[in-house]
Write an enzyme that holds these catalytic residues in place. Structure first.
Site, PDB file in Angstrom:
ATOM      1  CG  ASP A  18       0.739   1.744  -8.252  1.00 51.64           C
ATOM      2  OD1 ASP A  18       1.205   2.411  -9.196  1.00 51.64           O
ATOM      3  OD2 ASP A  18      -0.399   1.224  -8.282  1.00 51.64           O
ATOM      4  CE1 TYR A  71      -6.644   2.557  -8.248  1.00 55.53           C
ATOM      5  CE2 TYR A  71      -4.634   2.547  -6.959  1.00 55.53           C
ATOM      6  CZ  TYR A  71      -5.353   2.142  -8.071  1.00 55.53           C
ATOM      7  OH  TYR A  71      -4.759   1.320  -8.997  1.00 55.53           O
ATOM      8  CD1 TRP A 106      -8.147   0.546  -6.040  1.00 55.00           C
ATOM      9  CD2 TRP A 106      -7.820  -1.588  -6.656  1.00 55.00           C
ATOM     10  NE1 TRP A 106      -9.280   0.109  -6.715  1.00 55.00           N
ATOM     11  CE2 TRP A 106      -9.102  -1.175  -7.097  1.00 55.00           C
ATOM     12  CE3 TRP A 106      -7.399  -2.886  -6.940  1.00 55.00           C
ATOM     13  CZ2 TRP A 106      -9.959  -2.040  -7.804  1.00 55.00           C
ATOM     14  CZ3 TRP A 106      -8.249  -3.730  -7.642  1.00 55.00           C
ATOM     15  CH2 TRP A 106      -9.518  -3.312  -8.069  1.00 55.00           C
ATOM     16  CB  SER A 143      -1.398   1.338 -15.436  1.00 57.14           C
ATOM     17  OG  SER A 143      -1.768   0.134 -14.811  1.00 57.14           O
TER      18      SER A 143
HETATM   19  N1  LIG Z   1      -5.511  -0.650 -13.477  1.00 59.44           N
HETATM   20  C1  LIG Z   1      -4.506  -0.541 -12.637  1.00 59.44           C
HETATM   21  O1  LIG Z   1      -3.590   0.215 -12.878  1.00 59.44           O
HETATM   22  C2  LIG Z   1      -4.500  -1.371 -11.405  1.00 59.44           C
HETATM   23  C3  LIG Z   1      -5.501  -2.333 -11.188  1.00 59.44           C
HETATM   24  C4  LIG Z   1      -5.422  -3.154 -10.070  1.00 59.44           C
HETATM   25  C5  LIG Z   1      -4.369  -2.993  -9.176  1.00 59.44           C
HETATM   26  N2  LIG Z   1      -3.420  -2.034  -9.370  1.00 59.44           N
HETATM   27  C6  LIG Z   1      -2.307  -1.837  -8.430  1.00 59.44           C
HETATM   28  O2  LIG Z   1      -1.788  -3.107  -8.036  1.00 59.44           O
HETATM   29  C7  LIG Z   1      -1.857  -3.224  -6.614  1.00 59.44           C
HETATM   30  C8  LIG Z   1      -2.039  -4.650  -6.188  1.00 59.44           C
HETATM   31  O3  LIG Z   1      -3.215  -5.191  -6.726  1.00 59.44           O
HETATM   32  P1  LIG Z   1      -4.404  -5.733  -5.814  1.00 59.44           P
HETATM   33  O4  LIG Z   1      -4.318  -5.103  -4.494  1.00 59.44           O
HETATM   34  O5  LIG Z   1      -5.643  -5.590  -6.597  1.00 59.44           O
HETATM   35  O6  LIG Z   1      -4.138  -7.304  -5.769  1.00 59.44           O
HETATM   36  P2  LIG Z   1      -3.053  -8.244  -5.067  1.00 59.44           P
HETATM   37  O7  LIG Z   1      -1.879  -7.488  -4.625  1.00 59.44           O
HETATM   38  O8  LIG Z   1      -2.874  -9.380  -6.016  1.00 59.44           O
HETATM   39  O9  LIG Z   1      -3.879  -8.832  -3.832  1.00 59.44           O
HETATM   40  C9  LIG Z   1      -4.196  -8.015  -2.764  1.00 59.44           C
HETATM   41  C10 LIG Z   1      -4.993  -8.816  -1.732  1.00 59.44           C
HETATM   42  O10 LIG Z   1      -4.215  -9.884  -1.246  1.00 59.44           O
HETATM   43  C11 LIG Z   1      -4.386 -10.032   0.144  1.00 59.44           C
HETATM   44  N3  LIG Z   1      -3.050  -9.927   0.766  1.00 59.44           N
HETATM   45  C12 LIG Z   1      -2.074  -9.030   0.509  1.00 59.44           C
HETATM   46  N4  LIG Z   1      -0.983  -9.321   1.218  1.00 59.44           N
HETATM   47  C13 LIG Z   1      -1.277 -10.421   1.957  1.00 59.44           C
HETATM   48  C14 LIG Z   1      -0.560 -11.202   2.876  1.00 59.44           C
HETATM   49  N5  LIG Z   1       0.712 -10.937   3.172  1.00 59.44           N
HETATM   50  N6  LIG Z   1      -1.179 -12.246   3.465  1.00 59.44           N
HETATM   51  C15 LIG Z   1      -2.466 -12.556   3.167  1.00 59.44           C
HETATM   52  N7  LIG Z   1      -3.190 -11.859   2.285  1.00 59.44           N
HETATM   53  C16 LIG Z   1      -2.598 -10.801   1.677  1.00 59.44           C
HETATM   54  C17 LIG Z   1      -5.337  -8.976   0.616  1.00 59.44           C
HETATM   55  O11 LIG Z   1      -6.596  -9.622   0.693  1.00 59.44           O
HETATM   56  P3  LIG Z   1      -7.673  -9.273   1.825  1.00 59.44           P
HETATM   57  O12 LIG Z   1      -8.211  -7.945   1.419  1.00 59.44           O
HETATM   58  O13 LIG Z   1      -8.650 -10.389   1.689  1.00 59.44           O
HETATM   59  O14 LIG Z   1      -6.915  -9.232   3.117  1.00 59.44           O
HETATM   60  C18 LIG Z   1      -5.309  -7.961  -0.514  1.00 59.44           C
HETATM   61  O15 LIG Z   1      -6.531  -7.310  -0.698  1.00 59.44           O
HETATM   62  C19 LIG Z   1      -3.014  -2.295  -6.247  1.00 59.44           C
HETATM   63  O16 LIG Z   1      -2.998  -1.931  -4.890  1.00 59.44           O
HETATM   64  C20 LIG Z   1      -2.748  -1.128  -7.160  1.00 59.44           C
HETATM   65  O17 LIG Z   1      -1.708  -0.330  -6.648  1.00 59.44           O
HETATM   66  C21 LIG Z   1      -3.478  -1.235 -10.478  1.00 59.44           C
END
Ligand SMILES: NC(=O)c1ccc[n+]([C@@H]2O[C@H](COP(=O)([O-])OP(=O)(O)OC[C@H]3O[C@@H](n4cnc5c(N)ncnc54)[C@H](OP(=O)(O)O)[C@@H]3O)[C@@H](O)[C@H]2O)c1
Length: 326
Positions: free
Chosen positions: A51, A56, A21, A151
């Site tokens: 994913d 996106y 995303w 989802s």
């Molecule tokens: N409706 C849907 O279907 C939906 C909605 C939301 C998400 N998703 C999917 O779920 C995935 C994950 O969700 P998300 O990206 O929103 O949230 P997440 O995985 O809970 O958190 C991602 C954030 O965590 C930080 N991060 C990631 N790895 C790290 C590490 N090793 N060390 C330090 N910080 C780290 C980054 O922050 P910084 O940017 O501050 O570095 C990143 O932006 C999305 O990419 C997408 O594919 C789907």
């Protein structure tokens, strides 16, 4: 990297995947070279599932994945999503519209057949409209996609979605701050051989422990503009947990981190402790983040005492804010 079976898709995928995303650039700052480097680092570390969604970055995330697919020989499994290019209205989920959106994803991804397409948090009426699922069946019969899933926002939607026999996967928010899916849904998913994709595993970064009460986010970051659900479901930002409360509980979680690991890795390992989860998809923007997330798969299972403490913190401090909502 360990692998798991993704439910009735019958595909074997890495238990840590890559959430694409953020790299779409719809929010926050991204750089395509850095994003591509992050994905290459992920593949180097054994990650095989990516994913994404058609919306996106209006296809930018899918097109970056297409570049990755061209540059790597590994077997990479791509899950995309559709349904958000039109107003959220079940009347939009016709075969023709779904087919049009899927055609666009195929083009963006540069593939003939998409591995998996997921209805992207569709309106609730969708779950009571068999014609939408019939249309998805047709898309599989047409050879445009191998399997489809949903989802979902809420556990109840997940339970309803898996009544449709060809729903192969459910993507749902599941993390230390969002534990309800483990209560009932996981067992039902296992019984129906539905793959579970755990999203937002780090509660938008809160569970990495890198934020404090004073942290601020740029105005184009959803952690700023959707902090109170101004643009979309607040549950997608910090998993719906009030930021200050989340930071307080994270301080207590820090004491549980095993030696040599990080809080983010503990958070991912906690999720992988649930057999029903097929893969967890942290969103990474840099090679360092991608590598660190992949390494969580190598941690040993968390100790019982750690699990008990996490359970207690959730029940007492977090559940009152989220458990009844999603
Ligand atoms: N409706 C849907 O279907 C939906 C909605 C939301 C998400 N998703 C999917 O779920 C995935 C994950 O969700 P998300 O990206 O929103 O949230 P997440 O995985 O809970 O958190 C991602 C954030 O965590 C930080 N991060 C990631 N790895 C790290 C590490 N090793 N060390 C330090 N910080 C780290 C980054 O922050 P910084 O940017 O501050 O570095 C990143 O932006 C999305 O990419 C997408 O594919 C789907």
């Amino acid at each position: 990297m360990r692998s798991r079976r993704l439910g009735k898709t019958d595909q074997i995928v890495s238990e840590v995947g890559f959430g694409a995303w953020a790299i779409g650039g719809s929010w926050g700052q991204t750089d395509d070279d850095e994003s591509l480097a992050a994905m290459h680092a992920a593949v180097d570390a054994g990650i095989t599932l990516f994913d994404t969604a058609d919306v996106y970055g209006d296809g930018r995330s899918e097109r970056l994945i297409a570049r990755l697919l061209r540059e790597r020989d590994e077997d990479i499994f791509v899950a995309t999503k559709f349904g958000r290019r039109a107003p959220l209205d079940v009347a939009q989920y016709t075969y023709d519209n779904l087919r049009g959106w899927l055609e666009r994803s195929r083009e963006n991804l540069g593939v003939d057949t998409v591995d998996l397409v997921q209805l992207h948090c569709p309106p609730w009426e969708t779950y009571y409209t068999p014609a939408v699922f019939d249309a998805c069946d047709r898309l599989v019969d047409d050879g445009l996609v191998r399997a489809y899933g949903v989802s979902v926002s809420k556990v109840e939607e997940a339970l309803k979605a898996i009544e449709y026999p060809n729903v192969a996967t459910v993507q749902i928010i599941f993390n230390i701050f969002r534990q309800r899916p483990a209560e009932l849904f996981f067992e039902q998913a296992r019984m129906r051989d539905v793959g579970v994709i755990a999203r937002v595993p780090l509660a938008s970064g809160l569970l990495t422990g890198k934020f404090s009460r004073d942290s601020s986010f740029s105005s184009d970051d959803h952690r700023s503009f959707n902090r109170n659900g101004e643009q979309f479901d607040v549950g997608e930002t910090f998993a719906g947990v009030d930021f200050e409360r989340g930071v307080e509980v994270v301080e207590e979680l820090k004491g549980l981190v095993p030696e040599g690991a990080t809080l983010a890795q503990l958070a991912l390992r906690w999720i992988l402790g649930f057999e029903a989860v097929s893969t967890v998809i942290p969103g990474a923007k840099s090679p360092e983040q991608a590598r660190a997330n992949a390494a969580a798969a190598a941690l040993p299972p968390l100790e019982d005492e750690t699990l008990r403490t996490i359970g207690g913190l959730y029940r007492e401090r977090i559940a009152p804010q989220v458990h009844h909502r999603w």
